[in-house]
Write a protein that holds these residues in place. Structure first.
Motif, short mmCIF file in Angstrom:
data_model
loop_
_atom_site.label_atom_id
_atom_site.label_comp_id
_atom_site.label_asym_id
_atom_site.label_seq_id
_atom_site.Cartn_x
_atom_site.Cartn_y
_atom_site.Cartn_z
N UNK A 86 13.35 6.50 -17.51
CA UNK A 86 12.58 7.54 -16.85
C UNK A 86 13.45 8.75 -16.55
N UNK A 87 14.65 8.51 -16.01
CA UNK A 87 15.58 9.60 -15.73
C UNK A 87 15.92 10.38 -16.99
N UNK A 88 16.21 9.69 -18.06
CA UNK A 88 16.56 10.35 -19.32
C UNK A 88 15.39 11.21 -19.80
N UNK A 89 14.18 10.67 -19.71
CA UNK A 89 12.99 11.42 -20.13
C UNK A 89 12.80 12.67 -19.26
N UNK A 90 13.03 12.55 -17.96
CA UNK A 90 12.87 13.68 -17.05
C UNK A 90 13.97 14.73 -17.20
N UNK A 91 15.08 14.35 -17.81
CA UNK A 91 16.28 15.20 -17.85
C UNK A 91 16.51 15.83 -19.22
N UNK A 92 15.47 16.06 -19.95
CA UNK A 92 15.63 16.65 -21.29
C UNK A 92 16.44 17.94 -21.21
N UNK A 93 17.30 18.12 -22.18
CA UNK A 93 18.15 19.30 -22.29
C UNK A 93 19.21 19.38 -21.19
N UNK A 94 19.48 18.28 -20.54
CA UNK A 94 20.52 18.24 -19.52
C UNK A 94 21.40 17.02 -19.74
N UNK A 95 22.70 17.21 -19.68
CA UNK A 95 23.59 16.06 -19.66
C UNK A 95 23.49 15.43 -18.28
N UNK A 96 23.69 14.12 -18.23
CA UNK A 96 23.56 13.37 -16.98
C UNK A 96 24.91 12.77 -16.62
N UNK A 97 25.30 12.94 -15.36
CA UNK A 97 26.56 12.42 -14.84
C UNK A 97 26.28 11.34 -13.80
N UNK A 98 27.24 10.47 -13.60
CA UNK A 98 27.17 9.48 -12.53
C UNK A 98 28.57 8.96 -12.24
N UNK A 99 28.72 8.33 -11.08
CA UNK A 99 29.92 7.58 -10.74
C UNK A 99 29.49 6.15 -10.52
N UNK A 100 30.35 5.23 -10.97
CA UNK A 100 30.06 3.81 -10.82
C UNK A 100 31.35 3.09 -10.46
N UNK A 101 31.23 2.09 -9.58
CA UNK A 101 32.40 1.29 -9.23
C UNK A 101 33.01 0.70 -10.49
N UNK A 102 34.30 0.78 -10.57
CA UNK A 102 35.04 0.28 -11.73
C UNK A 102 34.80 -1.22 -11.95
N UNK A 103 34.50 -1.95 -10.89
CA UNK A 103 34.30 -3.39 -10.99
C UNK A 103 32.82 -3.80 -11.11
N UNK A 104 31.92 -2.84 -11.27
CA UNK A 104 30.49 -3.13 -11.37
C UNK A 104 30.11 -3.27 -12.85
N UNK A 105 30.48 -4.41 -13.43
CA UNK A 105 30.29 -4.62 -14.87
C UNK A 105 28.83 -4.55 -15.30
N UNK A 106 27.91 -5.10 -14.50
CA UNK A 106 26.51 -5.08 -14.92
C UNK A 106 25.97 -3.66 -14.99
N UNK A 107 26.33 -2.81 -14.02
CA UNK A 107 25.88 -1.41 -14.06
C UNK A 107 26.53 -0.67 -15.22
N UNK A 108 27.83 -0.88 -15.41
CA UNK A 108 28.53 -0.21 -16.52
C UNK A 108 27.90 -0.61 -17.85
N UNK A 109 27.60 -1.89 -18.01
CA UNK A 109 26.97 -2.34 -19.26
C UNK A 109 25.61 -1.69 -19.48
#
Length: 159
Positions: A86-109
């Motif tokens: 949904x976020x990707x669809x709403x964000x057309x023509x925009x790069x998307x950034x985020x921060x994620x805990x280095x140890x949060x493997x499920x989110x990183x995946x």
């Protein structure tokens, strides 16, 4: 079903925060994002109950994913996947950034599955000794270029 959050959802979002995070966002912080003209909050509803949510901010031509979470009872049902789509669809023509805990493997995946790439590391971002990866989803047709000040600026098209 993903819908825009209304004021009645903020309490449920805050409860999911407390359930899922050691340092959860407070009700007031979530409410502040709800009132922020640049922020968006969407919820995934299951039988009128908030099963998950996503909070992001749009500034000019960039989107920053601030927070995403799914209630424990609804994990492994594809809700986070749907919210990212949904976020990707709403964000057309925009790069998307985020921060994620280095140890949060499920989110990183999940983020890598959706096309996000690690572009940096923020030392002690979450707390002392807990670093965060900066990740970015590059949108086709949008690329970073250096402007005269040496800062990143955005340009569409191939160069």
């Amino acid at each position: 079903m993903v819908i825009e959050a209304d004021i009645s959802h903020i309490k449920q979002i805050a409860e999911i925060e407390k359930e899922n995070f050691q340092k959860p966002w407070s009700y007031n912080l979530i409410y502040g994002e709800y009132k922020n003209q640049h922020s968006r909050i969407y919820v995934f509803l299951n039988k009128n109950q908030v099963a998950g949510y996503i909070i992001y901010r749009c500034i000019f031509d960039e989107v920053e994913l601030l927070d995403i979470s799914v209630k424990k009872d609804f994990r492994r049902c594809g809700i986070a996947d749907n919210l990212i789509d949904f976020l990707i669809e709403q964000s057309k023509n925009c790069n998307i950034f985020l921060e994620v805990r280095q140890d949060n493997d499920s989110a990183i995946n999940l983020y890598e599955k959706k096309g996000f790439r690690k572009i940096g590391l923020r030392k002690d971002y979450y707390s002392r000794g807990i670093d965060g990866f900066v990740m970015k989803l590059y949108v086709q047709g949008v690329q970073d270029v250096k402007n005269e000040s040496g800062c990143c600026a955005r340009a569409a098209g191939n160069q």
